[in-house]
Design a protein around this motif. Structure first.
Motif, mmCIF file in Angstrom:
data_model
loop_
_atom_site.group_PDB
_atom_site.id
_atom_site.type_symbol
_atom_site.label_atom_id
_atom_site.label_comp_id
_atom_site.label_asym_id
_atom_site.label_seq_id
_atom_site.Cartn_x
_atom_site.Cartn_y
_atom_site.Cartn_z
ATOM 1 N N ILE A 11 0.856 -1.187 0.000
ATOM 2 C CA ILE A 11 0.000 0.000 0.000
ATOM 3 C C ILE A 11 0.893 1.239 0.000
ATOM 4 O O ILE A 11 1.759 1.390 0.867
ATOM 5 N N GLU A 12 0.679 2.113 -0.943
ATOM 6 C CA GLU A 12 1.478 3.342 -1.047
ATOM 7 C C GLU A 12 0.959 4.372 -0.050
ATOM 8 O O GLU A 12 -0.210 4.758 -0.083
ATOM 9 N N LEU A 13 1.832 4.833 0.828
ATOM 10 C CA LEU A 13 1.459 5.804 1.856
ATOM 11 C C LEU A 13 2.320 7.049 1.686
ATOM 12 O O LEU A 13 3.543 7.003 1.854
ATOM 13 N N ASN A 14 1.687 8.154 1.327
ATOM 14 C CA ASN A 14 2.388 9.413 1.072
ATOM 15 C C ASN A 14 2.200 10.373 2.235
ATOM 16 O O ASN A 14 1.079 10.558 2.725
ATOM 17 N N ILE A 15 3.294 10.990 2.670
ATOM 18 C CA ILE A 15 3.241 11.949 3.770
ATOM 19 C C ILE A 15 3.091 13.356 3.203
ATOM 20 O O ILE A 15 3.879 13.791 2.357
ATOM 21 N N ILE A 16 2.066 14.052 3.664
ATOM 22 C CA ILE A 16 1.778 15.421 3.243
ATOM 23 C C ILE A 16 1.886 16.322 4.465
ATOM 24 O O ILE A 16 1.217 16.095 5.480
ATOM 25 N N GLU A 17 2.733 17.325 4.382
ATOM 26 C CA GLU A 17 2.901 18.228 5.505
ATOM 27 C C GLU A 17 1.676 19.131 5.663
ATOM 28 O O GLU A 17 1.032 19.492 4.679
ATOM 29 N N PRO A 18 1.331 19.498 6.897
ATOM 30 C CA PRO A 18 0.233 20.451 7.084
ATOM 31 C C PRO A 18 0.467 21.722 6.273
ATOM 32 O O PRO A 18 1.571 22.279 6.269
ATOM 33 N N GLY A 19 -0.548 22.152 5.561
ATOM 34 C CA GLY A 19 -0.443 23.324 4.713
ATOM 35 C C GLY A 19 0.038 23.038 3.307
ATOM 36 O O GLY A 19 -0.044 23.908 2.427
ATOM 37 N N GLN A 20 0.531 21.818 3.061
ATOM 38 C CA GLN A 20 1.068 21.477 1.745
ATOM 39 C C GLN A 20 -0.044 21.263 0.733
ATOM 40 O O GLN A 20 -1.096 20.707 1.044
ATOM 41 N N GLU A 21 0.195 21.689 -0.500
ATOM 42 C CA GLU A 21 -0.757 21.488 -1.584
ATOM 43 C C GLU A 21 -0.321 20.308 -2.451
ATOM 44 O O GLU A 21 0.868 20.065 -2.634
ATOM 45 N N PHE A 22 -1.296 19.560 -2.976
ATOM 46 C CA PHE A 22 -1.006 18.488 -3.912
ATOM 47 C C PHE A 22 -2.227 18.313 -4.792
ATOM 48 O O PHE A 22 -3.293 18.919 -4.542
ATOM 49 N N ALA A 23 -2.101 17.525 -5.836
ATOM 50 C CA ALA A 23 -3.195 17.380 -6.795
ATOM 51 C C ALA A 23 -3.438 15.911 -7.106
ATOM 52 O O ALA A 23 -2.497 15.101 -7.152
ATOM 53 N N LEU A 24 -4.711 15.590 -7.328
ATOM 54 C CA LEU A 24 -5.124 14.267 -7.803
ATOM 55 C C LEU A 24 -6.131 14.499 -8.922
ATOM 56 O O LEU A 24 -7.277 14.877 -8.653
#
Length: 525
Positions: A96-109
């Motif tokens: 299972i791919e688990l990605n860490i996103i920092e608070p406030g960070q932007e990302f797109a799907l």
């Protein structure tokens, strides 16, 4: 058991994937999972699962369901640490791919632009989720409260959320749990003085039970122990897990050394502070075992138990059972009704009104609560100037844009149960059979036939049928009924089996007023 789906341009994202806990309607089951059949049928269009925070009702189903969905997970560092531990225990972390996103960070799907927006809650790194689409922006609050001094983690930044509102928000999807509370929930920092006063006044051992995930409360209790000259002992696997993840992600690194259970019991009673799981009445948690006398830690006359947690609706009977067991030992109990030992992690009405003013959405969509909470928040939001509110139930498909927000369909929804290591439909054959067994009991009948004729006496075993001291005469009559049915059954084996089953059940119904499950085994020689 939070699962939210957002769709745009034929693609989907899932926000949270949690569990709930079983009640007596599910005999032998502890954990209930959401039925994700709707999105499983559209699995090629699911882009990922985004997790707002690390509570079980938001991440607990991932170890059992995420692998089959086959999409990446996105979570803040602390939440990701909790998820990783769960996946490792289940043995599927590598798949299972688990990605860490920092608070406030932007990302797109795909067509979704996403950003974690820090909010205070009763666990580190609570996050609201800003979802940007070509048709408008959604502010999904997750679980939240307003707390300028949250002890751990970052509070909501009014200027950040106001800026989101200034840029325009189509829909506010908002936590409804505490909507009936006319007061703000209160700051986590305010609990310290209340807990210190209670612990300082206690003469014997003190045990504090709280939600394991409330790492801020653990920090507060460590400070209270220091203030009161008491040594800490931690009892509960989930507490150990939270402490491990918190330290690994930069929280609670100054948490004091703790003692094991044997050392705890050797300390003078007035020098010990125990932090334990089980405040919701879980029999197998530490407090439940302490109350029943099956734990290395023991409590008695003059000791104190502090319930530093809110009683979750539905747990009243289980909590009362443990409290009665403690009372019988002479233990003094203190809840948030007697002292300021807990604050909620969810927003009261003043906090909701403040959030409405910051975000200024076109439409309010209440979530996270029972129907009475959702309806009340919808009414409250309208009184605060939100132009529209839309209340949905599980499975409702809502079109937020383009056009007027409205319900456009229904998705199939339901429950699955984790029964041992097997996932089953909550209302499937297995659980329904078990309910019948629990309600009515079971009778096994073995009948031997030779050349189509009864050979010997039928053998009968009874489980859970209320015959008690009348068991022997009851069995004698049931044997006679089975034998008579076997003699009259003829050569049709299924007809014979059914005749025996009905005959024995009629005897049971006449004796007990119940209709037990009757299993018939025909043995032919």
């Amino acid at each position: 058991m939070n699962v939210n789906l957002y769709g745009c341009q034929g693609k989907w994202i899932m926000v949270d994937c949690g569990i709930t806990f079983a009640d007596p309607a599910y005999p032998g089951v502890d954990v209930i999972l959401p039925d994700l059949g709707f999105i499983e049928e559209r699995g090629d269009d699911l882009l990922g699962i985004v997790l707002t925070h690390g509570h079980e009702d938001h991440i607990g189903a991932l170890p059992y369901l995420a692998e089959d969905l086959g999409v990446p997970l996105f979570a803040s560092p602390f939440t990701a640490g909790l998820i990783a531990g769960k996946l490792e225990e289940e043995g599927n972390a590598a798949r299972i791919e688990l990605n860490i996103i920092e608070p406030g960070q932007e990302f797109a799907l795909g067509p979704f632009g996403l950003r974690f927006v820090p909010v205070a809650h009763s666990i580190p790194e609570g996050s609201a989720l800003l979802i940007e689409t070509p048709y408008g922006r959604v502010f999904h609050t997750g679980d939240w409260k307003l707390d300028e001094t949250p002890v751990l983690g970052s509070p909501a930044d009014p200027e950040v959320i106001k800026a989101i509102g200034d840029a325009g928000v189509l829909a506010l999807v908002c936590d409804s749990t505490n909507v009936f509370n006319p007061e703000p929930s209160g700051s986590e920092a305010s609990v310290r003085d209340g807990l210190r006063d209670v612990v300082a006044a206690a003469k014997g051992r003190v045990l504090v039970t709280t939600f394991a995930s409330n790492a801020a409360r653990l920090k507060t209790l460590a400070e209270v122990a220091g203030d009161c000259g008491r040594t800490l002992c931690v009892a509960g696997r989930s507490l150990d897990r939270i402490l491990k993840v918190a330290r690994a992600t930069g929280y609670l690194r100054d948490f004091p050394a703790t003692v094991d259970f044997d050392e705890a019991m050797r300390l003078p009673p007035d020098k010990l502070l125990i932090v334990a799981t089980g405040g919701q009445g879980e029999e197998r948690a530490a407090l439940g075992r302490i109350a029943s006398g099956s734990h290395q830690i023991s409590l008695g006359e003059g000791d104190t138990v502090i319930f530093s947690s809110k009683q979750i609706p539905g747990n009243e009977v289980a909590i009362g059972k443990i409290q009665n067991a403690l009372a019988a030992k002479g233990v003094v109990m203190i809840t948030d009704r007697q002292a300021h030992v807990h604050v909620s992690g969810h927003p009261g009405r003043p906090e909701l009104a403040t959030m409405y003013g910051w975000v200024r959405p076109q439409v309010l969509v209440p979530v996270h609560g029972e129907m009475r909470h959702l309806m009340e928040q919808a009414r409250f939001g309208l009184t605060q100037g939100i132009p529209a509110a839309l209340v949905q139930t599980d499975g409702d498909i809502i079109r937020l844009a383009p056009g007027k927000p409205t319900k456009v369909g229904n998705a199939p929804v339901g429950r699955l149960v984790l029964d041992g290591d097997v996932i089953l439909p909550a209302d499937g054959a297995t659980i329904n059979e078990r309910r019948k067994l629990a309600l009515n009991g079971q009778i096994s009948v073995a009948v031997a036939l030779r050349a189509g004729r009864l050979f010997g006496d039928p053998q009968i075993r009874v489980q859970g049928v209320p015959v008690e001291e009348d068991r022997e005469p009851f069995i004698d009559e049931a044997v006679d009924a089975a034998a008579s049915a076997a003699r009259d059954g003829g050569r049709d084996r299924e007809k014979t089996r059914e005749s025996i089953r009905l005959a024995v059940r009629r005897v049971a119904s006449r004796w007990t007023g119940k209709k037990p499950i009757v299993d018939v085994l025909l043995i032919e020689g």
